[in-house]
Design an enzyme around this catalytic site. Structure first.
Site, PDB file in Angstrom:
ATOM      1  N   ARG A 109       0.857  -1.188   0.000  1.00  0.00           N
ATOM      2  CA  ARG A 109       0.000   0.000   0.000  1.00  0.00           C
ATOM      3  C   ARG A 109       0.886   1.227   0.000  1.00  0.00           C
ATOM      4  O   ARG A 109       1.100   1.867   1.037  1.00  0.00           O
ATOM      5  CB  ARG A 109      -0.937  -0.074   1.206  1.00  0.00           C
ATOM      6  CG  ARG A 109      -2.000  -1.157   0.986  1.00  0.00           C
ATOM      7  CD  ARG A 109      -2.814  -1.452   2.219  1.00  0.00           C
ATOM      8  NE  ARG A 109      -2.070  -2.285   3.144  1.00  0.00           N
ATOM      9  CZ  ARG A 109      -2.616  -2.979   4.136  1.00  0.00           C
ATOM     10  NH1 ARG A 109      -3.930  -2.938   4.343  1.00  0.00           N
ATOM     11  NH2 ARG A 109      -1.881  -3.714   4.936  1.00  0.00           N
ATOM     12  N   ASP A 143       2.521   4.846  -0.290  1.00  0.00           N
ATOM     13  CA  ASP A 143       2.037   6.153   0.163  1.00  0.00           C
ATOM     14  C   ASP A 143       1.797   7.103  -0.997  1.00  0.00           C
ATOM     15  O   ASP A 143       2.309   6.907  -2.092  1.00  0.00           O
ATOM     16  CB  ASP A 143       3.091   6.792   1.075  1.00  0.00           C
ATOM     17  CG  ASP A 143       2.815   6.508   2.534  1.00  0.00           C
ATOM     18  OD1 ASP A 143       1.708   6.029   2.850  1.00  0.00           O
ATOM     19  OD2 ASP A 143       3.715   6.745   3.355  1.00  0.00           O
ATOM     20  N   TYR A 202      13.211  -1.832  -3.326  1.00  0.00           N
ATOM     21  CA  TYR A 202      12.913  -0.410  -3.542  1.00  0.00           C
ATOM     22  C   TYR A 202      14.161   0.303  -4.049  1.00  0.00           C
ATOM     23  O   TYR A 202      15.283  -0.116  -3.750  1.00  0.00           O
ATOM     24  CB  TYR A 202      12.498   0.261  -2.223  1.00  0.00           C
ATOM     25  CG  TYR A 202      11.121  -0.070  -1.729  1.00  0.00           C
ATOM     26  CD1 TYR A 202      10.027   0.709  -2.101  1.00  0.00           C
ATOM     27  CD2 TYR A 202      10.904  -1.147  -0.869  1.00  0.00           C
ATOM     28  CE1 TYR A 202       8.750   0.417  -1.629  1.00  0.00           C
ATOM     29  CE2 TYR A 202       9.624  -1.450  -0.399  1.00  0.00           C
ATOM     30  CZ  TYR A 202       8.562  -0.658  -0.795  1.00  0.00           C
ATOM     31  OH  TYR A 202       7.307  -0.944  -0.339  1.00  0.00           O
ATOM     32  N   ARG A 253      11.858   5.379   3.595  1.00  0.00           N
ATOM     33  CA  ARG A 253      12.028   6.836   3.577  1.00  0.00           C
ATOM     34  C   ARG A 253      12.715   7.350   4.841  1.00  0.00           C
ATOM     35  O   ARG A 253      13.447   8.349   4.794  1.00  0.00           O
ATOM     36  CB  ARG A 253      10.667   7.516   3.374  1.00  0.00           C
ATOM     37  CG  ARG A 253      10.140   7.313   1.943  1.00  0.00           C
ATOM     38  CD  ARG A 253       8.675   7.647   1.819  1.00  0.00           C
ATOM     39  NE  ARG A 253       8.404   9.041   2.091  1.00  0.00           N
ATOM     40  CZ  ARG A 253       7.171   9.536   2.247  1.00  0.00           C
ATOM     41  NH1 ARG A 253       6.107   8.741   2.141  1.00  0.00           N
ATOM     42  NH2 ARG A 253       7.002  10.808   2.476  1.00  0.00           N
TER      43      ARG A 253
END
Lengths: 255, 255
Positions: free
Chosen positions: B50, B52, B110, B197
């Protein structure tokens, strides 16, 4: 009165190109407006390259004359604060009052990106030309060789151009490939209207097997826009650099 | 009834993330709507990650159940025709009815991009984090080493997460630099809320000289979100891959 030169990077996606026109917002218009506000004078920039709608730039060049006391190299900071974030001044400096970005000789560098794979990648869509059919990269490289050097590029010039002398010199025309992305790097002493995009459209036709590589020589010889391939989309194109002779840029200051 | 798995690429710029929510358009919502229209059934996808608001994906994974007669591998073509061009299905295929993209083990990859130079480049603005102050790349690499392996990453988890077990394994955390662009490549068996992040925000603080590289070990040990750096902006982050065990994906078909 002094003359300031700007190097301007922009994402062309949301602009109707460089040059002011009635139908939409342009980079030149935004620069004139923001410079006039900042310097509290009527400013009209002279651009080096009047890029088409949707074409990007890492360093287009423009000059303007001003009475401001702000030092030339500081103008970029003040101006960037006012500009939208898809236009960014990279450098600003004082140059010779005689320096004219279109009348002085220059060496221009463009890059064109082609994404060649089965499925489009959304992150690349604004800055490359997506081609679904497999391209023969080696044949495209072979074809490119015919275009290097001094030639009459009339076949690679869109209708509507007022230029009469269509002879130009391409110094470099390099194709490289990384994963699915083909990068076409091109340097020359000047480019006719849509010339880079028509060259790319022609190389794509070679890559698709429509033209054999050596057919590019015949296209050059034809001196006829109907002989060459279609113009490739604007979004794949970016103006990378415009290099001038130092003497042209600084002439008066060196005297 | 069959279960279809999609690999979905999207530009997160114009979406309020993956998950359906009342305040804005999301990728999940667009997929449900377009799939329901295409297949003429009520479709509700189950997403793997999910992401952001503003985060991009090259291959997020989702599954849904359908009675359609369209073969699994053809669905992507029909669906892409209906989707906006910032969402593109990369693959579609039939999978085991038991396969659940969040409950099955996976290895997620990522990438995070940091543009580190004096001036922002408009063409990079949507897909990278622009840092004006010079970053010490070698120190960032040094700091990253402390995060590889199995650790309790509670210090790297935003408040608001309902997860109780905050132990995760990072298999790979690589930093590379090309010109002014730093690429952070990270692979792990799972990531806490905002974990990538916050890791990037912490590495940037190391690069700025605020933390020495070895301080990252103390941050891990603190098990406290207040100990780590700020979370880096969404736009620099992209979900690159989610790899599953073949047996989980195809289980029933192999029986």
């Amino acid at each position: 009165m002094k003359r300031i030169m700007l190097e301007i990077a922009y994402d062309g996606t949301n602009y109707c190109g460089w040059q002011i026109q009635p139908n939409g917002i342009t980079v030149e218009e935004v620069l004139n407006k923001k410079l006039s506000e900042l310097l509290k004078e009527e400013i009209a920039v002279i651009g080096a390259s009047r890029t088409d709608s949707g074409v990007h730039a890492l360093a287009n060049v423009a000059v303007f004359d001003t009475n401001t006391k702000i030092p030339g190299d500081k103008i970029k900071f003040a101006l960037n604060q006012r500009l939208p974030n898809d236009i960014r001044i990279q450098t600003s400096k004082e140059v010779s009052p005689q320096f004219h970005p279109r009348r002085c000789n220059s060496r221009k560098t463009y890059e064109y990106y082609i994404l060649n794979r089965r499925m489009d990648i959304p992150l690349e869509r604004l800055y490359s030309y997506f081609v679904y059919m497999p391209l023969d990269f080696e044949k495209m490289k072979e074809a490119a060789v015919y275009l290097v050097g001094e030639h009459d590029f009339m076949s690679f010039c869109s209708a509507g151009s007022q230029v009469t002398d269509t002879v130009r010199t391409i110094y470099v025309l390099d194709l490289t490939k990384e994963n699915d992305m083909i990068k076409i790097h091109i340097e020359g002493n000047g480019f006719l209207y849509n010339m880079v995009r028509i060259i790319v459209g022609t190389l794509v036709k070679v890559g698709l097997g429509v033209y054999p590589p050596e057919h590019v020589k015949e296209i050059l010889d034809a001196r006829d826009r109907m002989a060459s391939g279609p113009k490739a989309p604007a979004r794949g194109l970016r103006l990378v650099q415009i290099a001038y002779n130092k003497e042209d840029v600084y002439q008066t200051k060196m005297e």
